[in-house]
Write an enzyme that holds these catalytic residues in place. Structure first.
Site, PDB file in Angstrom:
ATOM      1  N   ALA A  18     -35.314 -68.276 -29.439  1.00 17.60           N
ATOM      2  CA  ALA A  18     -36.107 -68.853 -30.521  1.00 17.60           C
ATOM      3  C   ALA A  18     -37.432 -69.404 -30.014  1.00 17.60           C
ATOM      4  CB  ALA A  18     -35.300 -69.958 -31.200  1.00 17.60           C
ATOM      5  N   ARG A  24     -46.279 -63.575 -37.913  1.00 21.14           N
ATOM      6  CA  ARG A  24     -46.397 -63.040 -39.277  1.00 21.14           C
ATOM      7  C   ARG A  24     -46.025 -64.041 -40.370  1.00 21.14           C
ATOM      8  NH1 ARG A  24     -43.039 -57.748 -38.435  1.00 21.14           N
ATOM      9  NH2 ARG A  24     -42.507 -58.791 -36.488  1.00 21.14           N
ATOM     10  N   TYR A 378     -38.727 -99.727 -66.725  1.00 25.02           N
ATOM     11  CA  TYR A 378     -38.799 -99.716 -65.266  1.00 25.02           C
ATOM     12  C   TYR A 378     -37.946-100.845 -64.703  1.00 25.02           C
ATOM     13  CZ  TYR A 378     -40.301-100.349 -60.512  1.00 25.02           C
ATOM     14  OH  TYR A 378     -40.286-100.485 -59.152  1.00 25.02           O
ATOM     15  N   ASN A 389     -27.475-105.310 -71.536  1.00 28.57           N
ATOM     16  CA  ASN A 389     -28.174-104.306 -72.337  1.00 28.57           C
ATOM     17  C   ASN A 389     -29.676-104.519 -72.184  1.00 28.57           C
ATOM     18  OD1 ASN A 389     -29.360-102.789 -74.425  1.00 28.57           O
ATOM     19  ND2 ASN A 389     -27.448-102.857 -75.581  1.00 28.57           N
TER      20      ASN A 389
HETATM   21  C1  UD1 Z   1     -36.017 -56.981 -30.542  1.00 27.91           C
HETATM   22  C2  UD1 Z   1     -35.377 -55.862 -29.721  1.00 27.91           C
HETATM   23  C3  UD1 Z   1     -35.217 -54.615 -30.600  1.00 27.91           C
HETATM   24  C4  UD1 Z   1     -34.420 -54.945 -31.830  1.00 27.91           C
HETATM   25  C5  UD1 Z   1     -35.029 -56.124 -32.568  1.00 27.91           C
HETATM   26  C6  UD1 Z   1     -34.110 -56.577 -33.653  1.00 27.91           C
HETATM   27  C7  UD1 Z   1     -36.186 -56.240 -27.462  1.00 27.91           C
HETATM   28  C8  UD1 Z   1     -37.097 -55.786 -26.401  1.00 27.91           C
HETATM   29  N1  UD1 Z   1     -36.215 -55.574 -28.591  1.00 27.91           N
HETATM   30  O1  UD1 Z   1     -37.312 -56.523 -30.862  1.00 27.91           O
HETATM   31  O2  UD1 Z   1     -34.576 -53.601 -29.878  1.00 27.91           O
HETATM   32  O3  UD1 Z   1     -34.344 -53.807 -32.665  1.00 27.91           O
HETATM   33  O4  UD1 Z   1     -35.223 -57.241 -31.685  1.00 27.91           O
HETATM   34  O5  UD1 Z   1     -34.741 -57.545 -34.428  1.00 27.91           O
HETATM   35  O6  UD1 Z   1     -35.428 -57.159 -27.258  1.00 27.91           O
HETATM   36  N2  UD1 Z   1     -38.208 -64.208 -28.182  1.00 27.91           N
HETATM   37  C9  UD1 Z   1     -38.303 -65.236 -27.270  1.00 27.91           C
HETATM   38  N3  UD1 Z   1     -39.115 -65.089 -26.189  1.00 27.91           N
HETATM   39  C10 UD1 Z   1     -39.830 -63.966 -25.968  1.00 27.91           C
HETATM   40  C11 UD1 Z   1     -39.739 -62.910 -26.904  1.00 27.91           C
HETATM   41  C12 UD1 Z   1     -38.916 -63.062 -27.989  1.00 27.91           C
HETATM   42  O7  UD1 Z   1     -37.656 -66.272 -27.428  1.00 27.91           O
HETATM   43  O8  UD1 Z   1     -40.526 -63.899 -24.961  1.00 27.91           O
HETATM   44  C13 UD1 Z   1     -37.349 -64.375 -29.327  1.00 27.91           C
HETATM   45  C14 UD1 Z   1     -38.120 -64.409 -30.628  1.00 27.91           C
HETATM   46  O9  UD1 Z   1     -38.417 -65.748 -30.984  1.00 27.91           O
HETATM   47  C15 UD1 Z   1     -37.156 -63.770 -31.609  1.00 27.91           C
HETATM   48  C16 UD1 Z   1     -36.316 -62.833 -30.747  1.00 27.91           C
HETATM   49  O10 UD1 Z   1     -36.502 -63.257 -29.422  1.00 27.91           O
HETATM   50  O11 UD1 Z   1     -36.284 -64.698 -32.193  1.00 27.91           O
HETATM   51  C17 UD1 Z   1     -36.699 -61.367 -30.899  1.00 27.91           C
HETATM   52  O12 UD1 Z   1     -38.020 -61.197 -30.484  1.00 27.91           O
HETATM   53  P1  UD1 Z   1     -38.987 -60.157 -31.155  1.00 27.91           P
HETATM   54  O13 UD1 Z   1     -40.298 -60.224 -30.484  1.00 27.91           O
HETATM   55  O14 UD1 Z   1     -38.940 -60.318 -32.620  1.00 27.91           O
HETATM   56  O15 UD1 Z   1     -38.301 -58.785 -30.746  1.00 27.91           O
HETATM   57  P2  UD1 Z   1     -38.485 -57.436 -31.501  1.00 27.91           P
HETATM   58  O16 UD1 Z   1     -39.760 -56.824 -31.110  1.00 27.91           O
HETATM   59  O17 UD1 Z   1     -38.206 -57.622 -32.930  1.00 27.91           O
HETATM   60 MG    MG Z   2     -38.221 -59.319 -34.417  1.00 30.09          MG
END
Ligand code: UD1
Ligand code: MG
Length: 488
Positions: A18, A24, A378, A389
């Site tokens: 997280a 976005r 109030y 009352n």
């Molecule tokens: C990732 C998967 C992809 C999958 C998708 C599903 C990888 C490389 N790819 O892609 O195969 O289909 O999720 O939703 O894992 N996060 C961190 N630190 C980081 C990067 C990400 O904590 O350095 C966390 C983000 O906050 C998020 C989660 O990891 O909650 C997923 O990261 P995101 O960048 O959304 O991965 P996707 O490109 O969606």
């Molecule tokens: Mg994602």
């Protein structure tokens, strides 16, 4: 296989990724902190991991790490949470590396790894994955979305075994056509995970350490990878506010369905907003447009009218909240009635069978059993005895511009309409206030307080006034004529 057996015995930890900002969302608030049915978004997957039996749950935070730690700890008090910080977001693999110390310390045999932005994921799906993880180095959730888009594609060999995950950015045209995709939710053997993490490289289109590369590593060293299929609506991530609203709708439906199965009636569940933490007793009736927020608790047989907003309040059995009333941090005791159009502010207690009607505002005040305040009033910083009352238009003047003071109204008192009670002031048991009074001194038990100009009737006043009007001199010259005269 032997090491995998050991994994099963040693219990289950979880890592929730997280640290991402959630670009976005177009928000100054980190994605996992956006409110969703009464909890921060990130608390939902944490709760799913807790329900699947994971402990500890290590949350990898980065953006607004401190706020995230506080908000998630508060929102998930039953989970054994710990936090790892990822200063720079170098990819999902790197995020798990940041939790290495916590994973090692947990001594768990298996680790669930999930993202912080999948709020609709259920504990039962995670349990299914964790069970598959008992017999695999990696078990992962896969699904077939209508639009595979940015998801990582699942690569299988000719025998159908999963051999890798290719990110959309790295996929060939042929790989992009693969329908089965990675949900980003895994159960991995701890031994395998900690060893394999060191083998990750950032040799890919995004220059990141991909957690997904572990699948190919496992497959290459002859380990076991198991794909567990999941429903798209459950594993879909929240990337923007459209996704957030979609997730809210689904979670709301789940909350309301559960309540209905527990004996609560909804006029229209699709138009009723109940937060995750709200508890409602059987035979309660909730009308459309109602919002039940935060730590609200309803006893049995409570009625909530259309468009009522009830926040952090406790409504006991048989309480009735009528249309468009707004309650915040109030208690309504058994059988009491509130509204329509009433406002109960923090610290209000409406006693048993008491009633508060339209356009009555109550703050930090207690109405005793059977007391009544029907209209346009109030009541702030007041103690109102049983059976009192309060007439329409009564105001407790609790504020002198600097300090607040209390008004005490004894049992069985009668406050005549349109009275101002200037606090601090107290009215003894069975005391009366004459309508239209401004009461600045205490009224003893059983006494009548009158504090207004004495009425006198002027005989013949109307006809005399009318006669004067009729005998007025005939109107003077018209306006333009007057102006002309002034100029001359
Ligand atoms: C990732 C998967 C992809 C999958 C998708 C599903 C990888 C490389 N790819 O892609 O195969 O289909 O999720 O939703 O894992 N996060 C961190 N630190 C980081 C990067 C990400 O904590 O350095 C966390 C983000 O906050 C998020 C989660 O990891 O909650 C997923 O990261 P995101 O960048 O959304 O991965 P996707 O490109 O969606
Ligand atoms: Mg994602």
């Amino acid at each position: 296989m032997k090491t995998i057996e050991k994994n099963r015995k040693k219990g289950l930890a979880a890592v929730v990724l997280a640290a991402g900002k959630g670009t976005r969302m177009r928000s100054s608030v980190a994605k996992i902190l956006h409110p969703l049915c009464g909890l921060p978004l990130g608390a939902w997957p944490i709760e799913a991991a807790r329900a699947a039996g994971a402990k500890p749950i290590v949350v990898v935070v980065g953006h607004q790490a401190e706020e995230a730690g506080l908000a998630l700890s508060k929102a998930a008090p039953d989970a054994r949470l710990s936090f790892a910080v990822q200063e720079e977001q170098l990819g999902t693999g790197h995020a798990v590396m940041c939790a290495r110390r916590e994973i090692e310390a947990s001594k768990a045999g298996r680790v669930l790894i999930l993202c912080g932005d999948v709020p609709c994921l259920t504990g039962s799906t995670l349990s299914r994955l964790a069970r598959a993880g008992e017999k695999a180095d990696i078990a992962l959730l896969t699904f077939e979305p209508a639009e595979p888009g940015r998801y990582g594609r699942i690569v299988r060999d000719e025998r159908g075994r999963v051999t890798g995950i290719v990110e959309a950015a790295d996929a060939t045209a042929a790989q992009k056509k693969i329908r089965e995709v990675n949900a980003g939710i895994y159960c991995m053997g701890t031994g395998f995970l900690l060893r394999a993490l060191d083998g990750l490289t950032d040799d890919n289109a995004q220059g990141e350490l991909y957690l997904t590369d572990l699948v190919e590593l496992a497959s290459k060293e002859g380990g076991k990878v198991t794909a567990v299929s999941a429903e798209e609506e459950e594993v879909q991530g929240v990337n923007d506010r459209v996704d957030l609203a979609r997730a809210a709708k689904m979670l709301r439906a789940r909350i309301n369905d559960k309540l209905m199965r527990g004996g609560v009636s909804f006029e229209d569940p699709s138009a009723t907003y109940v937060d995750a933490g709200v508890k409602i007793g059987a035979d309660s009736m909730i009308a459309a447009g109602a919002h039940l927020i935060g730590e609200t608790r309803l006893g049995t047989g409570v009625e909530i009218g259309p468009c009522a907003v009830v926040q952090n309040s406790h409504l006991q059995a048989g309480a009735v909240i009528k249309a468009h009333s707004v309650l915040d941090s109030a208690t309504v005791e058994a059988g009491a009635s509130v509204g329509p159009f009433a406002r109960l502010r923090p610290g209000t207690v409406i006693g048993r069978k008491a009633s508060v009607g339209n356009f009555v505002e109550v703050k930090n005040a207690r109405l005793g059993e059977g007391a009544k305040s029907g209209h346009l009033t109030y009541l702030g910083d007041a103690d109102i005895g049983p059976k009192a009352n309060i007439g329409a238009g009564t105001i407790t003047c609790n504020y002198d511009g600097k300090d607040k003071f209390r008004t005490k109204i004894g049992r069985g008192c009668f406050i005549g309409s349109n009275s101002a009670l200037v606090a601090p002031v107290s009215i003894g048991k069975n005391g009366y206030v004459a309508a239209g009074s401004t009461i600045t001194q205490d009224i003893p038990e059983g006494a009548l307080g009158v504090a207004r100009g004495r009425q006198r009737n002027i005989e013949g006043w109307t006809s005399r006034t009318k006669a004067k009007k009729i005998s007025r001199p005939t109107p003077g010259p018209s306006r333009p004529a007057r102006r002309k005269r002034r100029r001359s």
